[in-house]
Design a protein around this motif. Sequence first.
Motif, PDB file in Angstrom:
ATOM      1  N   PHE A 114     -17.165  11.278  10.332  1.00 14.13           N
ATOM      2  CA  PHE A 114     -16.582  10.171  11.106  1.00 14.13           C
ATOM      3  C   PHE A 114     -15.726   9.224  10.263  1.00 14.13           C
ATOM      4  CE2 PHE A 114     -20.790  10.890  13.328  1.00 14.13           C
ATOM      5  CZ  PHE A 114     -20.243  11.685  14.333  1.00 14.13           C
ATOM      6  N   SER A 115     -15.507   9.518   8.974  1.00 19.51           N
ATOM      7  CA  SER A 115     -14.663   8.635   8.166  1.00 19.51           C
ATOM      8  C   SER A 115     -13.196   8.848   8.528  1.00 19.51           C
ATOM      9  CB  SER A 115     -14.878   8.899   6.672  1.00 19.51           C
ATOM     10  OG  SER A 115     -14.432  10.198   6.328  1.00 19.51           O
ATOM     11  N   ARG A 116     -12.405   7.808   8.362  1.00 21.25           N
ATOM     12  CA  ARG A 116     -10.994   7.878   8.687  1.00 21.25           C
ATOM     13  C   ARG A 116     -10.211   8.455   7.516  1.00 21.25           C
ATOM     14  NH1 ARG A 116      -9.266   2.116  11.125  1.00 21.25           N
ATOM     15  NH2 ARG A 116      -7.349   3.327  11.507  1.00 21.25           N
ATOM     16  N   ASP A 117      -9.122   9.126   7.840  1.00 24.29           N
ATOM     17  CA  ASP A 117      -8.281   9.700   6.800  1.00 24.29           C
ATOM     18  C   ASP A 117      -7.392   8.626   6.188  1.00 24.29           C
ATOM     19  OD1 ASP A 117      -9.296  12.251   7.187  1.00 24.29           O
ATOM     20  OD2 ASP A 117      -7.803  12.739   8.728  1.00 24.29           O
ATOM     21  N   ASN A 118      -7.088   8.799   4.906  1.00 23.67           N
ATOM     22  CA  ASN A 118      -6.156   7.894   4.251  1.00 23.67           C
ATOM     23  C   ASN A 118      -4.773   7.995   4.889  1.00 23.67           C
ATOM     24  OD1 ASN A 118      -7.994   6.880   2.369  1.00 23.67           O
ATOM     25  ND2 ASN A 118      -7.582   8.518   0.908  1.00 23.67           N
ATOM     26  N   ASP A 119      -4.067   6.882   4.870  1.00 21.05           N
ATOM     27  CA  ASP A 119      -2.718   6.822   5.443  1.00 21.05           C
ATOM     28  C   ASP A 119      -1.778   6.266   4.375  1.00 21.05           C
ATOM     29  OD1 ASP A 119      -0.488   6.660   7.026  1.00 21.05           O
ATOM     30  OD2 ASP A 119      -1.184   4.941   8.204  1.00 21.05           O
ATOM     31  N   PRO A 120      -1.392   7.107   3.399  1.00 26.29           N
ATOM     32  CA  PRO A 120      -0.579   6.610   2.281  1.00 26.29           C
ATOM     33  C   PRO A 120       0.754   6.016   2.716  1.00 26.29           C
ATOM     34  CG  PRO A 120      -1.463   8.801   1.811  1.00 26.29           C
ATOM     35  CD  PRO A 120      -1.732   8.522   3.253  1.00 26.29           C
ATOM     36  N   GLU A 121       1.364   6.568   3.760  1.00 25.54           N
ATOM     37  CA  GLU A 121       2.681   6.100   4.173  1.00 25.54           C
ATOM     38  C   GLU A 121       2.659   4.633   4.581  1.00 25.54           C
ATOM     39  OE1 GLU A 121       4.263   8.636   7.139  1.00 25.54           O
ATOM     40  OE2 GLU A 121       4.413  10.394   5.829  1.00 25.54           O
ATOM     41  N   ASN A 122       1.555   4.214   5.196  1.00 25.56           N
ATOM     42  CA  ASN A 122       1.443   2.830   5.633  1.00 25.56           C
ATOM     43  C   ASN A 122       0.560   1.982   4.724  1.00 25.56           C
ATOM     44  OD1 ASN A 122       3.042   3.084   8.101  1.00 25.56           O
ATOM     45  ND2 ASN A 122       1.354   4.353   8.866  1.00 25.56           N
ATOM     46  N   GLY A 123       0.116   2.581   3.603  1.00 28.83           N
ATOM     47  CA  GLY A 123      -0.684   1.829   2.647  1.00 28.83           C
ATOM     48  C   GLY A 123      -2.090   1.525   3.115  1.00 28.83           C
ATOM     49  N   ASN A 124      -2.635   2.368   3.992  1.00 28.93           N
ATOM     50  CA  ASN A 124      -3.998   2.168   4.488  1.00 28.93           C
ATOM     51  C   ASN A 124      -4.905   3.222   3.850  1.00 28.93           C
ATOM     52  OD1 ASN A 124      -3.235   0.058   6.271  1.00 28.93           O
ATOM     53  ND2 ASN A 124      -2.514   1.580   7.757  1.00 28.93           N
ATOM     54  N   TRP A 125      -5.911   2.741   3.121  1.00 28.43           N
ATOM     55  CA  TRP A 125      -6.792   3.634   2.366  1.00 28.43           C
ATOM     56  C   TRP A 125      -8.236   3.405   2.794  1.00 28.43           C
ATOM     57  CZ3 TRP A 125      -4.242   7.104  -0.607  1.00 28.43           C
ATOM     58  CH2 TRP A 125      -2.927   6.785  -0.969  1.00 28.43           C
ATOM     59  N   TYR A 126      -8.966   4.527   2.924  1.00 26.48           N
ATOM     60  CA  TYR A 126     -10.360   4.454   3.384  1.00 26.48           C
ATOM     61  C   TYR A 126     -11.325   5.167   2.451  1.00 26.48           C
ATOM     62  CZ  TYR A 126      -7.930   2.933   7.551  1.00 26.48           C
ATOM     63  OH  TYR A 126      -7.117   2.239   8.421  1.00 26.48           O
ATOM     64  N   ARG A 127     -10.822   5.838   1.448  1.00 30.70           N
ATOM     65  CA  ARG A 127     -11.676   6.423   0.416  1.00 30.70           C
ATOM     66  C   ARG A 127     -10.891   6.485  -0.886  1.00 30.70           C
ATOM     67  NH1 ARG A 127     -10.500  11.005   3.606  1.00 30.70           N
ATOM     68  NH2 ARG A 127      -9.416  12.686   2.499  1.00 30.70           N
ATOM     69  N   ARG A 128     -11.634   6.555  -1.984  1.00 30.14           N
ATOM     70  CA  ARG A 128     -11.018   6.474  -3.309  1.00 30.14           C
ATOM     71  C   ARG A 128     -10.592   7.863  -3.776  1.00 30.14           C
ATOM     72  NH1 ARG A 128     -15.878   2.714  -5.490  1.00 30.14           N
ATOM     73  NH2 ARG A 128     -16.961   4.300  -4.267  1.00 30.14           N
ATOM     74  N   ASP A 129      -9.584   8.388  -3.097  1.00 33.76           N
ATOM     75  CA  ASP A 129      -9.009   9.693  -3.420  1.00 33.76           C
ATOM     76  C   ASP A 129      -7.938   9.467  -4.486  1.00 33.76           C
ATOM     77  OD1 ASP A 129      -7.747  12.119  -3.577  1.00 33.76           O
ATOM     78  OD2 ASP A 129      -7.556  12.401  -1.410  1.00 33.76           O
ATOM     79  N   ILE A 130      -8.338   9.599  -5.739  1.00 34.36           N
ATOM     80  CA  ILE A 130      -7.471   9.232  -6.852  1.00 34.36           C
ATOM     81  C   ILE A 130      -6.210  10.087  -6.905  1.00 34.36           C
ATOM     82  CG2 ILE A 130      -7.337   9.000  -9.361  1.00 34.36           C
ATOM     83  CD1 ILE A 130      -9.072   6.925  -7.835  1.00 34.36           C
ATOM     84  N   GLY A 131      -6.341  11.372  -6.611  1.00 34.95           N
ATOM     85  CA  GLY A 131      -5.167  12.237  -6.617  1.00 34.95           C
ATOM     86  C   GLY A 131      -4.111  11.771  -5.625  1.00 34.95           C
ATOM     87  N   SER A 132      -4.534  11.423  -4.414  1.00 36.17           N
ATOM     88  CA  SER A 132      -3.589  10.963  -3.388  1.00 36.17           C
ATOM     89  C   SER A 132      -2.983   9.616  -3.752  1.00 36.17           C
ATOM     90  CB  SER A 132      -4.301  10.862  -2.039  1.00 36.17           C
ATOM     91  OG  SER A 132      -4.743  12.132  -1.604  1.00 36.17           O
ATOM     92  N   ILE A 133      -3.817   8.724  -4.303  1.00 35.47           N
ATOM     93  CA  ILE A 133      -3.335   7.384  -4.640  1.00 35.47           C
ATOM     94  C   ILE A 133      -2.295   7.446  -5.760  1.00 35.47           C
ATOM     95  CG2 ILE A 133      -4.000   5.149  -5.595  1.00 35.47           C
ATOM     96  CD1 ILE A 133      -6.709   5.488  -4.173  1.00 35.47           C
ATOM     97  N   THR A 134      -2.611   8.175  -6.828  1.00 33.18           N
ATOM     98  CA  THR A 134      -1.674   8.241  -7.950  1.00 33.18           C
ATOM     99  C   THR A 134      -0.404   8.994  -7.568  1.00 33.18           C
ATOM    100  OG1 THR A 134      -2.877  10.190  -8.794  1.00 33.18           O
ATOM    101  CG2 THR A 134      -3.477   8.033  -9.706  1.00 33.18           C
ATOM    102  N   ALA A 135      -0.518   9.989  -6.682  1.00 37.28           N
ATOM    103  CA  ALA A 135       0.677  10.693  -6.220  1.00 37.28           C
ATOM    104  C   ALA A 135       1.553   9.773  -5.386  1.00 37.28           C
ATOM    105  CB  ALA A 135       0.269  11.924  -5.407  1.00 37.28           C
ATOM    106  N   ALA A 136       0.919   8.964  -4.521  1.00 36.55           N
ATOM    107  CA  ALA A 136       1.687   8.028  -3.699  1.00 36.55           C
ATOM    108  C   ALA A 136       2.386   6.981  -4.546  1.00 36.55           C
ATOM    109  CB  ALA A 136       0.760   7.359  -2.689  1.00 36.55           C
ATOM    110  N   LYS A 137       1.775   6.635  -5.686  1.00 34.01           N
ATOM    111  CA  LYS A 137       2.364   5.644  -6.581  1.00 34.01           C
ATOM    112  C   LYS A 137       3.365   6.259  -7.571  1.00 34.01           C
ATOM    113  CE  LYS A 137       0.220   2.014  -5.059  1.00 34.01           C
ATOM    114  NZ  LYS A 137       0.973   0.876  -4.457  1.00 34.01           N
ATOM    115  N   GLY A 138       3.419   7.575  -7.605  1.00 32.67           N
ATOM    116  CA  GLY A 138       4.363   8.237  -8.493  1.00 32.67           C
ATOM    117  C   GLY A 138       3.925   8.310  -9.937  1.00 32.67           C
TER     118      GLY A 138
END
Length: 249
Positions: A161-185
């Motif tokens: 039931f957890s929500r998915d991260n939404d990198p395009e809109n800057g909404n994060w719901y779990r500490r997915d480091i790979g996705s975060i660092t990729a979104a930040k370049g």
Amino acid sequence: MGAAAHKPGVQRRRWPLIVVITLIALAGLVGFTSLAIWQVNRLHWKVALIERVEARVHAAPVPAPGPDDWAGITAESAEYRHVTLSGTFLNEEEVQIYTPADFGPAYWVLTPLRRDDGTVVMVNRGQVPENLKDPATREAPEGPQTVTGLLRLSEDRGWLFSRDNDPENGNWYRRDIGSITAAKGFENAAPYFIDQDMGTDPRAWPRGGQTVVSFRNAHLSYALTWAGLALLVVAAWVLFLWTELRRSR
């Protein structure tokens, strides 16, 4: 023709039924015993895990792994290890990750720390309440910083039931480091993050030291349950044979 076979009150033993019941009982005994043994093995694994984590959490901090060690980082080898690292926070690249807290809706504040070698490590500086989500509402650490905390692995998978991260809109719901660092370049970013220790002021925000180090250990009760069911299968089989013997006499 035997006289005993036709005596009134004497019945033949039902061998096909006895064989079927015996096979069912054997399958149940093997199955429940295997589950009990598996839970005992899980118990030993969980106890070793708890002891390992407790030792790491309370140990003196060691340098955080560098790029040469990133490929070999696993939960068994590194998670919850007390580490230290130095660098400069890239405060403009901070992300906030929603998390429920004792005081209501809150956010983890994850800020990338650039080390002298150019690598980046995401640091979870702690929780802030919803009214402090905006970085403009709080003071950011400037200049060279030294951080101590617990090494944590990326939360790549969500919970039920957890929500998915939404990198395009800057909404994060779990500490997915790979996705975060990729979104930040960030191309040279560590695959882990650091849960920063609580600072000298326990009332300051973000509030570090919020890592929950707790592991449910109910494997002994599960093992006893499966072992009890195995014994019940044996008892039921013995009762059946006894009943069948009495019936044929």
